[in-house]
Motif scaffolding. Structure first.
Motif, PDB file in Angstrom:
ATOM      1  N   ASN A  88      -4.413  39.736  35.138  1.00  0.00           N
ATOM      2  CA  ASN A  88      -3.200  39.568  36.249  1.00  0.00           C
ATOM      3  C   ASN A  88      -3.973  40.001  37.430  1.00  0.00           C
ATOM      4  O   ASN A  88      -3.197  40.146  38.288  1.00  0.00           O
ATOM      5  N   GLN A  89      -5.078  40.383  37.503  1.00  0.00           N
ATOM      6  CA  GLN A  89      -5.626  40.894  38.767  1.00  0.00           C
ATOM      7  C   GLN A  89      -5.550  39.780  39.866  1.00  0.00           C
ATOM      8  O   GLN A  89      -6.178  38.716  39.791  1.00  0.00           O
ATOM      9  N   THR A  90      -5.017  40.179  40.959  1.00  0.00           N
ATOM     10  CA  THR A  90      -4.787  39.348  42.143  1.00  0.00           C
ATOM     11  C   THR A  90      -6.045  38.892  42.629  1.00  0.00           C
ATOM     12  O   THR A  90      -6.192  37.962  43.438  1.00  0.00           O
ATOM     13  N   SER A  91      -6.944  39.941  42.668  1.00  0.00           N
ATOM     14  CA  SER A  91      -8.325  39.691  43.338  1.00  0.00           C
ATOM     15  C   SER A  91      -9.058  38.463  42.737  1.00  0.00           C
ATOM     16  O   SER A  91      -9.633  37.686  43.453  1.00  0.00           O
ATOM     17  N   ILE A  92      -8.842  38.330  41.332  1.00  0.00           N
ATOM     18  CA  ILE A  92      -9.532  37.258  40.865  1.00  0.00           C
ATOM     19  C   ILE A  92      -8.956  35.886  41.091  1.00  0.00           C
ATOM     20  O   ILE A  92      -9.615  35.046  41.542  1.00  0.00           O
ATOM     21  N   ILE A  93      -7.620  35.907  41.208  1.00  0.00           N
ATOM     22  CA  ILE A  93      -6.774  34.621  41.614  1.00  0.00           C
ATOM     23  C   ILE A  93      -7.249  34.311  42.872  1.00  0.00           C
ATOM     24  O   ILE A  93      -7.345  33.123  43.336  1.00  0.00           O
ATOM     25  N   LYS A  94      -7.188  35.163  43.906  1.00  0.00           N
ATOM     26  CA  LYS A  94      -7.447  35.050  45.314  1.00  0.00           C
ATOM     27  C   LYS A  94      -8.769  34.417  45.422  1.00  0.00           C
ATOM     28  O   LYS A  94      -8.971  33.506  46.253  1.00  0.00           O
ATOM     29  N   GLY A  95      -9.828  34.860  44.642  1.00  0.00           N
ATOM     30  CA  GLY A  95     -11.156  34.273  44.499  1.00  0.00           C
ATOM     31  C   GLY A  95     -11.079  32.809  44.361  1.00  0.00           C
ATOM     32  O   GLY A  95     -11.928  31.910  44.984  1.00  0.00           O
ATOM     33  N   HIS A  96     -10.268  32.411  43.271  1.00  0.00           N
ATOM     34  CA  HIS A  96     -10.436  31.015  43.002  1.00  0.00           C
ATOM     35  C   HIS A  96      -9.593  29.999  44.054  1.00  0.00           C
ATOM     36  O   HIS A  96      -9.733  29.020  44.212  1.00  0.00           O
ATOM     37  N   LEU A  97      -8.373  30.964  44.494  1.00  0.00           N
ATOM     38  CA  LEU A  97      -7.574  30.009  45.370  1.00  0.00           C
ATOM     39  C   LEU A  97      -8.658  29.602  46.643  1.00  0.00           C
ATOM     40  O   LEU A  97      -8.547  28.678  47.374  1.00  0.00           O
ATOM     41  N   THR A  98      -9.186  30.685  47.121  1.00  0.00           N
ATOM     42  CA  THR A  98     -10.104  30.785  48.261  1.00  0.00           C
ATOM     43  C   THR A  98     -11.170  29.537  48.241  1.00  0.00           C
ATOM     44  O   THR A  98     -11.276  28.835  48.919  1.00  0.00           O
ATOM     45  N   ALA A  99     -11.764  29.511  47.019  1.00  0.00           N
ATOM     46  CA  ALA A  99     -12.797  28.619  46.539  1.00  0.00           C
ATOM     47  C   ALA A  99     -12.204  27.028  46.766  1.00  0.00           C
ATOM     48  O   ALA A  99     -12.805  26.340  47.194  1.00  0.00           O
ATOM     49  N   ILE A 137       3.915  36.198  43.774  1.00  0.00           N
ATOM     50  CA  ILE A 137       4.301  34.889  43.827  1.00  0.00           C
ATOM     51  C   ILE A 137       3.085  34.022  44.552  1.00  0.00           C
ATOM     52  O   ILE A 137       2.666  34.721  45.612  1.00  0.00           O
ATOM     53  N   VAL A 138       2.493  33.068  43.973  1.00  0.00           N
ATOM     54  CA  VAL A 138       1.616  32.239  44.281  1.00  0.00           C
ATOM     55  C   VAL A 138       2.132  31.114  45.302  1.00  0.00           C
ATOM     56  O   VAL A 138       3.017  30.418  44.688  1.00  0.00           O
ATOM     57  N   GLY A 139       1.657  30.685  46.323  1.00  0.00           N
ATOM     58  CA  GLY A 139       2.159  29.432  47.123  1.00  0.00           C
ATOM     59  C   GLY A 139       0.888  28.624  47.368  1.00  0.00           C
ATOM     60  O   GLY A 139      -0.326  29.014  47.337  1.00  0.00           O
ATOM     61  N   TRP A 140       1.099  27.131  47.362  1.00  0.00           N
ATOM     62  CA  TRP A 140       0.062  26.516  47.533  1.00  0.00           C
ATOM     63  C   TRP A 140       0.402  25.179  48.267  1.00  0.00           C
ATOM     64  O   TRP A 140       1.534  24.837  48.101  1.00  0.00           O
ATOM     65  N   GLU A 141      -0.513  24.525  48.707  1.00  0.00           N
ATOM     66  CA  GLU A 141      -0.234  22.956  49.349  1.00  0.00           C
ATOM     67  C   GLU A 141      -1.431  22.002  49.194  1.00  0.00           C
ATOM     68  O   GLU A 141      -2.494  22.656  49.331  1.00  0.00           O
ATOM     69  N   PHE A 142      -1.101  21.085  49.020  1.00  0.00           N
ATOM     70  CA  PHE A 142      -2.126  19.889  48.858  1.00  0.00           C
ATOM     71  C   PHE A 142      -2.325  19.325  50.112  1.00  0.00           C
ATOM     72  O   PHE A 142      -1.638  19.319  51.035  1.00  0.00           O
ATOM     73  N   SER A 143      -3.437  18.527  50.258  1.00  0.00           N
ATOM     74  CA  SER A 143      -3.734  17.926  51.469  1.00  0.00           C
ATOM     75  C   SER A 143      -2.608  16.769  51.926  1.00  0.00           C
ATOM     76  O   SER A 143      -2.023  16.185  50.892  1.00  0.00           O
ATOM     77  N   SER A 144      -2.383  16.518  53.025  1.00  0.00           N
ATOM     78  CA  SER A 144      -0.915  15.603  53.371  1.00  0.00           C
ATOM     79  C   SER A 144      -1.257  14.241  52.909  1.00  0.00           C
ATOM     80  O   SER A 144      -0.539  13.549  52.781  1.00  0.00           O
ATOM     81  N   GLY A 145      -2.717  13.849  53.029  1.00  0.00           N
ATOM     82  CA  GLY A 145      -3.150  12.545  52.957  1.00  0.00           C
ATOM     83  C   GLY A 145      -2.958  12.308  51.543  1.00  0.00           C
ATOM     84  O   GLY A 145      -2.841  10.992  50.891  1.00  0.00           O
ATOM     85  N   LEU A 146      -3.208  13.271  50.602  1.00  0.00           N
ATOM     86  CA  LEU A 146      -3.067  12.819  49.101  1.00  0.00           C
ATOM     87  C   LEU A 146      -1.761  13.064  48.398  1.00  0.00           C
ATOM     88  O   LEU A 146      -1.842  12.803  47.227  1.00  0.00           O
ATOM     89  N   ARG A 147      -0.765  13.928  49.192  1.00  0.00           N
ATOM     90  CA  ARG A 147       0.389  14.276  48.500  1.00  0.00           C
ATOM     91  C   ARG A 147       1.156  13.303  47.690  1.00  0.00           C
ATOM     92  O   ARG A 147       1.648  13.428  46.921  1.00  0.00           O
ATOM     93  N   GLU A 148       1.438  12.328  48.453  1.00  0.00           N
ATOM     94  CA  GLU A 148       2.135  10.986  47.921  1.00  0.00           C
ATOM     95  C   GLU A 148       1.571  10.745  46.534  1.00  0.00           C
ATOM     96  O   GLU A 148       2.258  10.352  45.538  1.00  0.00           O
ATOM     97  N   GLU A 149       0.299  10.329  46.635  1.00  0.00           N
ATOM     98  CA  GLU A 149      -0.575   9.963  45.215  1.00  0.00           C
ATOM     99  C   GLU A 149      -0.382  10.937  44.277  1.00  0.00           C
ATOM    100  O   GLU A 149      -0.156  10.900  43.014  1.00  0.00           O
ATOM    101  N   ILE A 150      -0.569  12.173  44.526  1.00  0.00           N
ATOM    102  CA  ILE A 150      -0.522  13.443  43.699  1.00  0.00           C
ATOM    103  C   ILE A 150       1.083  13.445  43.033  1.00  0.00           C
ATOM    104  O   ILE A 150       1.013  13.629  41.792  1.00  0.00           O
TER     105      ILE A 150
END
Length: 284
Positions: A88-99, A137-150
């Motif tokens: 549950n280490q947020t530093s690991i998750i932060k690294g993957h979200l950044t990548a 809490i983790v938040g995320w957003e996909f590219s607006s151009g891909l969102r409809e197809e996703i």
């Protein structure tokens, strides 16, 4: 060419879906253009790809429940459980979200011409981590151009999240997604073996490195271990097909079958139940 008795079950590329609608709702609908992404910047790790699938699955579920987005949020604990990740280490998750925000990807289907269009974007457009009332809490957003197809893919693979969570290598995740997409036809597209390198490994294109790579080493180090992992863990059996031109392997494709369901041996009736045990249980 290696001969096989397996034949396509349909002349068209089709989605093989479970009959149980509730089961379908629990599965990830992954657009075909997301099955063979080619990173343009840095290697896509297995955890990054699995995390992306989890975020995609959560987004689709929230979208069906009426959340319009474009930003979605979920407790870190829920994401970790879906990943079967033991930290549950947020530093690991932060690294993957950044990548994932930094990784620019060319989206494509494993079958040439199957996707509606060529697109390039980041795996994620935005990500955040915050503590709300003591909960991460983790938040995320996909590219607006891909969102409809996703959110509403027109052509997709149906993926079981519980299976994805058990896979340990990027090449196995890729092959599982590939098998899920093409189980209906029984085989993937046929491509030059060099084409498969980047989708399987998650590496950015590197023509110089690829020119030095031999098929024998690629098969030994990448393809065979991935097939073994899929055949051991998932509901699919994958067989490698090789096509030769003279002495050299030029093209490959993957045959896909579903493992037969295990059946109970009904040749003998079940043992008689000791009813005295049930009586004792009721008296306890």
């Amino acid at each position: 060419m290696t001969r096989t008795s397996i034949k396509p079950s349909s002349p068209n590329w089709v989605v093989s879906a479970p009959d149980d609608l509730d089961e379908i709702e629990r599965m990830l609908r992954k657009p075909v253009n997301g099955l063979a992404p080619i990173s343009q910047t840095q290697r896509i790790t297995v955890l990054a790809r699995k995390t992306y699938n989890v975020l995609l699955w959560l987004s689709q579920r929230k979208h069906r429940d009426g959340e319009d987005g474009p930003r979605y949020y979920a407790p870190l604990s829920e994401i970790v459980v879906l990943l079967e990740f033991n930290s549950n280490q947020t530093s690991i998750i932060k690294g993957h979200l950044t990548a994932m925000v930094q990784t620019i990807v060319q989206w494509q289907s494993p079958t040439e011409g199957e996707g509606r269009k060529w697109e390039v974007s980041g795996l994620l457009a935005w990500a955040s981590i915050e503590v709300v009332k003591g909960q991460v809490i983790v938040g995320w957003e996909f590219s607006s151009g891909l969102r409809e197809e996703i959110m509403n893919p027109s052509v997709f693979a149906l993926l079981r999240m519980e299976v994805l969570s058990q896979l340990r290598t990027h090449q196995a995740v890729f092959l599982y997604e590939l098998a899920s997409r093409y189980i209906g036809v029984g085989r993937s597209s046929r491509r030059p073996w060099q084409w498969w390198h980047d989708p399987l490994t998650g590496r950015p294109p590197d023509p110089e490195r690829l020119d030095k790579l031999t098929y024998a080493f690629f098969k030994r180090d990448v393809i065979k271990p991935a097939i073994a992992e899929i055949n051991a863990i998932t509901e699919f059996e994958i067989t490698l097909m090789e096509y030769r031109k003279g002495r050299f392997i030029t093209d490959i494709q993957f045959l896909v079958t579903r493992k037969p369901q295990q059946r109970l041996d009904l040749s003998q009736g079940p043992d008689k139940v000791d009813l005295s045990v049930l009586v004792k249980a009721r008296e306890m």
